[in-house]
Design a protein around this motif. Structure first.
Motif, mmCIF file in Angstrom:
data_model
loop_
_atom_site.group_PDB
_atom_site.id
_atom_site.type_symbol
_atom_site.label_atom_id
_atom_site.label_comp_id
_atom_site.label_asym_id
_atom_site.label_seq_id
_atom_site.Cartn_x
_atom_site.Cartn_y
_atom_site.Cartn_z
ATOM 1 N N PHE A 31 1.330 -111.287 105.584
ATOM 2 C CA PHE A 31 1.742 -111.430 106.992
ATOM 3 C C PHE A 31 2.956 -112.339 107.116
ATOM 4 O O PHE A 31 3.508 -112.504 108.192
ATOM 5 N N GLU A 32 3.345 -112.998 106.005
ATOM 6 C CA GLU A 32 4.488 -113.899 106.046
ATOM 7 C C GLU A 32 5.617 -113.364 105.181
ATOM 8 O O GLU A 32 5.375 -112.671 104.184
ATOM 9 N N GLY A 117 1.055 -106.551 112.917
ATOM 10 C CA GLY A 117 1.930 -107.104 111.886
ATOM 11 C C GLY A 117 3.130 -107.846 112.446
ATOM 12 O O GLY A 117 3.782 -108.605 111.742
ATOM 13 N N ARG A 118 3.436 -107.589 113.711
ATOM 14 C CA ARG A 118 4.624 -108.220 114.324
ATOM 15 C C ARG A 118 4.321 -108.523 115.779
ATOM 16 O O ARG A 118 3.631 -107.741 116.449
ATOM 17 N N ARG A 119 4.814 -109.667 116.256
ATOM 18 C CA ARG A 119 4.553 -110.077 117.651
ATOM 19 C C ARG A 119 4.877 -108.929 118.625
ATOM 20 O O ARG A 119 5.916 -108.268 118.482
ATOM 21 N N CYS A 120 3.998 -108.730 119.568
ATOM 22 C CA CYS A 120 4.130 -107.576 120.462
ATOM 23 C C CYS A 120 3.782 -107.980 121.888
ATOM 24 O O CYS A 120 2.663 -108.422 122.166
ATOM 25 N N PRO A 131 6.110 -100.068 114.259
ATOM 26 C CA PRO A 131 6.786 -101.332 113.911
ATOM 27 C C PRO A 131 5.937 -102.579 114.164
ATOM 28 O O PRO A 131 6.218 -103.631 113.607
ATOM 29 N N TYR A 132 4.895 -102.465 114.995
ATOM 30 C CA TYR A 132 4.082 -103.628 115.358
ATOM 31 C C TYR A 132 2.784 -103.702 114.566
ATOM 32 O O TYR A 132 2.005 -104.636 114.749
ATOM 33 N N PHE A 134 0.421 -103.828 111.105
ATOM 34 C CA PHE A 134 0.339 -104.089 109.669
ATOM 35 C C PHE A 134 -0.449 -102.978 108.995
ATOM 36 O O PHE A 134 -0.101 -102.527 107.902
ATOM 37 N N GLU A 233 -0.236 -111.141 118.219
ATOM 38 C CA GLU A 233 0.389 -111.866 117.106
ATOM 39 C C GLU A 233 -0.053 -111.259 115.773
ATOM 40 O O GLU A 233 -1.118 -110.641 115.700
ATOM 41 N N PRO A 234 0.740 -111.473 114.718
ATOM 42 C CA PRO A 234 0.345 -110.953 113.401
ATOM 43 C C PRO A 234 -1.075 -111.404 113.031
ATOM 44 O O PRO A 234 -1.425 -112.573 113.210
#
Ligand code: ZN
Length: 273
Positions: A31-32, A117-120, A131-132, A134, A233-234
Motif C-alpha cells: 500500500f506504500e 488502493g488510492r484515496r477516493c 485506479p482507486y 488495490f 483511504e488505502p
C-alpha cells in the motif's frame, strides 16, 4: 497477484502467494510507494497469516442482492444502503469468531470485499473504479441478526470484535484471470469483480451461493455513494453485500467463504464470554 500479510518471529511481513505453495517476500507494504518483490521465499504452509490490510474503516452495503433482501422481508433499496463495521471487528484468516452472550442469533454473510488502493472522494458514477482499487478479498460480514432487528440500526449487530474476518489474500487481477479454474463466462478484465461465483459453507454444507453479476448496485454506484459521504483511504474495505442463504452459526462450526479466482476464507466459531 495474491497479496498477503503475515507475522513471523514477532515481525510483520508482506508477500505474494504463488500457485506452487511458495510465498515471495515483499520489501514493504504494497500500500506504500517503493515496495518491491524480493528474491526471498517462504513456504505458505504454516505461515501465520494476518488480515491482508489494515482498514481505517469497513463500509458495508446492505441488501445488494435482491434475493437476500427478500429472505429477510425487505424491499430492494432505491439507493445503496450503507453501514460501518469498526476496525476492531477485524479477524485474521483461520481466527475464531466469538459468539457474544448478548446475541442468540449470530449469522454468516459471505461477501466479496473491494480493497481501496488510492484515496477516493467525490467519485462519480460511470467513472472507472480501477485506479482507486488495490484488489479484492473474501469477507464474512458476521451479524447478530436479533440485535439488528431489535436495535433498528446496526452498530451492535455488525460491530462485535471478531465479526469481520477477511482474507487470506487480496487478488489484484494485475495478471488477468488468476485461475486455477477457468475464467467464468461473464468475467471481464475491465471489471474483474464482475461475474464471480461466491459460496459460503458451514461445516462443508453449502449455505449461500451467489454471483457478483447479480448486484443491485454496481461498484461505480457504490463508490459514488460512499465517497459522497466519506473519503476512502488505502486499505479501507467495501463489503459489497451478501447473497441469499444467511443462517445461524453455532460454537464448533467451521465457516468458509469461497470466491472464484480470489480464494477461500476459513474461520471457526467459538462461544465468547
Ligand atoms: Zn453484509
Amino acid at each position: 497477484m495474491k497479496w498477503l500479510r503475515f507475522c513471523q518471529s514477532g515481525e510483520v511481513g508482506w508477500g505474494v502467494a504463488q500457485p506452487d505453495g511458495v510465498v515471495k517476500i515483499c520489501s514493504g507494504s504494497p500500500f506504500e510507494a517503493g515496495h518491491h518483490v524480493t528474491a526471498e521465499r517462504l513456504p505458505l504452509e504454516g505461515l501465520d497469516l494476518l488480515p491482508p490490510s489494515k482498514p481505517g474503516k469497513i463500509v458495508g452495503v446492505g441488501r445488494n442482492y435482491a434475493e437476500h433482501a427478500k429472505e429477510l422481508g425487505n424491499p430492494p433499496p432505491q439507493e445503496p444502503l450503507l453501514f460501518l463495521k469498526p476496525p476492531s471487528a477485524v479477524l485474521a484468516p483461520l481466527g475464531a469468531i466469538q459468539l457474544p452472550p448478548l446475541s442468540q442469533q449470530v449469522e454468516h454473510e459471505g461477501e466479496l470485499a473491494a480493497v481501496i488502493g488510492r484515496r477516493c472522494r467525490g467519485f462519480r458514477a460511470g467513472e472507472d473504479p480501477r485506479p482507486y482499487l488495490f484488489g479484492f478479498t473474501c469477507l464474512n460480514d458476521v451479524t447478530a441478526r436479533d440485535l439488528q432487528r431489535s436495535d433498528g440500526q446496526w452498530t451492535r449487530a455488525k460491530g462485535f470484535d471478531t465479526f469481520c474476518p477477511f482474507g487470506p489474500y487480496i487478488e489484484d487481477f494485475s495478471r488477468g484471470w488468476p485461475g486455477p479454474e477457468p475464467a467464468p463466462p461473464e468475467w471481464d478484465a475491465a471489471r474483474p469483480w464482475h461475474g464471480l461465483r461466491l459460496e459460503t459453507r458451514v461445516n462443508d454444507q453449502l449455505r449461500q451461493q451467489g454471483n457478483t453479476a447479480d448486484w443491485l448496485f454496481p461498484l461505480d454506484r457504490l463508490l459514488a455513494a460512499i465517497s459522497a459521504v466519506m473519503t476512502l483511504e488505502p486499505g479501507d474495505l467495501i463489503a459489497t453485500g451478501t447473497p441469499a442463504g444467511v443462517g445461524k452459526l453455532a460454537a464448533g462450526d467451521r465457516v468458509t467463504v469461497t470466491i472464484a479466482g480470489i480464494g477461500q476464507l476459513e474461520n471457526r466459531v467459538e462461544a465468547g464470554h
